[in-house]
Design an enzyme around this catalytic site. Structure first.
Site, PDB file in Angstrom:
ATOM      1  N   HIS A   1       0.839  -1.211   0.000  1.00  0.00           N
ATOM      2  CA  HIS A   1       0.000   0.000   0.000  1.00  0.00           C
ATOM      3  C   HIS A   1       0.867   1.253   0.000  1.00  0.00           C
ATOM      4  CE1 HIS A   1      -3.219   2.790   1.242  1.00  0.00           C
ATOM      5  NE2 HIS A   1      -2.281   3.307   2.013  1.00  0.00           N
ATOM      6  N   GLU A   2       1.880   1.285   0.859  1.00  0.00           N
ATOM      7  CA  GLU A   2       2.766   2.456   0.903  1.00  0.00           C
ATOM      8  C   GLU A   2       3.497   2.642  -0.422  1.00  0.00           C
ATOM      9  OE1 GLU A   2       2.660   4.575   3.321  1.00  0.00           O
ATOM     10  OE2 GLU A   2       1.248   3.317   4.404  1.00  0.00           O
TER      11      GLU A   2
ATOM     12  N   HIS B   1       1.542   4.466  -3.089  1.00  0.00           N
ATOM     13  CA  HIS B   1       1.662   5.927  -3.118  1.00  0.00           C
ATOM     14  C   HIS B   1       2.853   6.350  -3.973  1.00  0.00           C
ATOM     15  CE1 HIS B   1      -1.516   6.717  -0.294  1.00  0.00           C
ATOM     16  NE2 HIS B   1      -0.969   5.965   0.641  1.00  0.00           N
TER      17      HIS B   1
ATOM     18  N   GLU C   1      -5.679   7.138  -1.168  1.00  0.00           N
ATOM     19  CA  GLU C   1      -5.658   5.918  -0.359  1.00  0.00           C
ATOM     20  C   GLU C   1      -6.342   4.768  -1.097  1.00  0.00           C
ATOM     21  OE1 GLU C   1      -3.939   5.520   2.367  1.00  0.00           O
ATOM     22  OE2 GLU C   1      -3.315   7.627   2.228  1.00  0.00           O
TER      23      GLU C   1
ATOM     24  N   ASP D   1      -4.583   1.309  -2.173  1.00  0.00           N
ATOM     25  CA  ASP D   1      -5.170   0.017  -1.816  1.00  0.00           C
ATOM     26  C   ASP D   1      -5.292  -0.887  -3.039  1.00  0.00           C
ATOM     27  OD1 ASP D   1      -5.387   0.527   0.868  1.00  0.00           O
ATOM     28  OD2 ASP D   1      -7.542   0.926   0.848  1.00  0.00           O
TER      29      ASP D   1
END
Length: 414
Positions: A275-276, A279, A357, A361
């Site tokens: 997930h990070e 970004h 976000e 995801d």
């Protein structure tokens, strides 16, 4: 007109915050006695009620803090505090640069002291009440002193440079100040992982061969250049867990809170990290940096114009000194008034953040699947006592992350 606008925005800010807080408290308490069906098999009633009580306590404290901040703001502006401070420093300090730096520094020190009081209350009363605090008073004071030292070492030259540019660079000073600001922020981004963060936490290389191999494989799939994997001793201060990456270029590193690694299994840790990295893949961080730098340029040009308008000072309760530079005064007034006048943009920023976000995801699901990410998020919501039943309007206004039911539903539905 500026006085009326400022007062209207400040009162509107307080009333809207109070209305939103009351909505959140009522909504959370109304759903306190039943775990949402989607989470009933994974989160117990006791944990759900603890999260509700934690959310209510945070809302109540935040409103008290905002009322105190508003009182300090009024005292500094329309009630004459800043005017008296500026005149007093003018009598005590002959150097114009040092006088203005003392003015800005005094206001920042006052605001910092107010923030420190609430930070201590939040840490040793609220967080301790719900079992999150692991910080000792000694560590709290040490952290505060270290932060003060870092602020003085880095902030003093920056402030001196900005004030000197405002005085010396003529009508185009905003461009020069913007260049200094951009350079300063890039410097901090470079310094933070290797020099600033280690002042507050201990970072050790990740000592888990299986997880290390999985992360390196994930980073390679995501085309993320990685210089190191580290574990941070976050448990010294709090039971909350997290993970992040920092640095840029060849110096990017991934950091895990030790509290996170103690709660999640290998699949879940990999999903959280994916997930990070989402970004990074979608360039969210780069976009936010660019937007931040662009906004800084616009605001500096706005300040350059306002600083030449007498009504800007008098409308906020201050009469500039004749025959002396008032750049520090303009800078302080702008810094104080801007959050009040721009609070109404909060839901836009929150909406854009939640969109990012969701994108991150979806990226994580493509890399690791939905099940481990969903499982990890439920554990994190539970461990961090994040409410599963936030008020929709409060959430839309404030939340940078999607509320738990919406986020998990998106993962389940693909």
């Amino acid at each position: 007109m500026l006085t009326l606008l400022f007062l209207a925005c400040l009162v509107g800010d307080l009333l809207l915050r109070y209305w939103l807080a009351r909505r959140q408290i009522r909504h959370v308490l109304a759903h306190r006695d039943a775990v949402p069906a989607a989470f009933a098999d994974r989160i117990g009633l006791h944990s759900h009620q603890r999260a509700a009580d934690y959310t209510v306590a945070r809302c109540q404290l935040s409103m008290i803090e905002r009322i105190v901040e508003a009182a300090v703001l009024l005292g500094l502006t329309l009630l004459g505090g800043l005017q008296a401070l500026d005149l007093a420093l003018g009598r005590l300090i002959e150097s114009e640069l040092w006088r203005q730096m003392a003015l800005v520094g005094s206001v920042l020190a006052l605001l910092g002291a107010v923030g420190l009081v609430f930070s201590a209350w939040r840490t040793f009363r609220l967080e301790a009440r719900f079992g999150f605090n692991r910080m000792t008073p000694r560590l709290f004071i040490t952290d505060a002193l270290k932060m003060l030292a870092v602020t003085l070492v880095l902030g003093t030259p920056l402030l001196a440079a900005i004030l000197w540019i405002m005085e010396s660079a003529g009508t185009d000073w905003a461009w020069w100040a913007w260049g200094v600001w951009v350079g300063f922020n890039l410097l901090v981004l470079w310094l933070y992982p290797s020099f600033i963060a280690p002042l507050f936490n201990r970072f050790t290389p990740l000592d888990d061969p299986e997880l290390t191999e999985r992360i390196h494989a994930l980073a390679k799939r995501c085309r993320f250049g990685l210089s190191g994997l580290f574990v941070m001793d976050g448990s010294r201060r709090s039971a909350h867990g997290n993970a992040y990456f920092t640095g840029f270029g060849r110096h990017r590193r991934i950091v895990f809170f030790d509290t996170l690694l103690s709660r999640l299994n290998t699949d879940e840790v990999e999903a959280v990290l994916a997930h990070e990295l989402g970004h990074f893949a979608h360039r969210h961080i780069l976009r936010r940096i660019v937007i931040g730098f662009t906004a800084a340029g616009v605001l500096l040009h706005l300040l350059a114009w306002l600083s030449t308008q007498l009504w800007f000072y008098t409308g906020l309760g201050v009469i500039p000194q004749l025959g002396r530079p008032n750049d520090g005064l303009a800078l302080v007034l702008f810094m104080l008034a801007l959050p009040v006048l721009t609070f109404w943009t909060t839901p836009v920023a929150s909406l854009l953040s939640r969109r990012d976000e969701f994108q991150a995801d979806r990226y994580a699901v493509r890399q690791c699947g939905a099940a481990p990410l969903s499982s990890a998020l439920v554990k994190l919501y539970d461990d961090n006592a994040a409410t599963l039943t936030p008020d929709p309007i409060h959430s839309a206004w404030y939340d940078s992350h999607p509320p738990a039911p919406v986020r998990i539903a998106h993962l389940r539905d693909g």
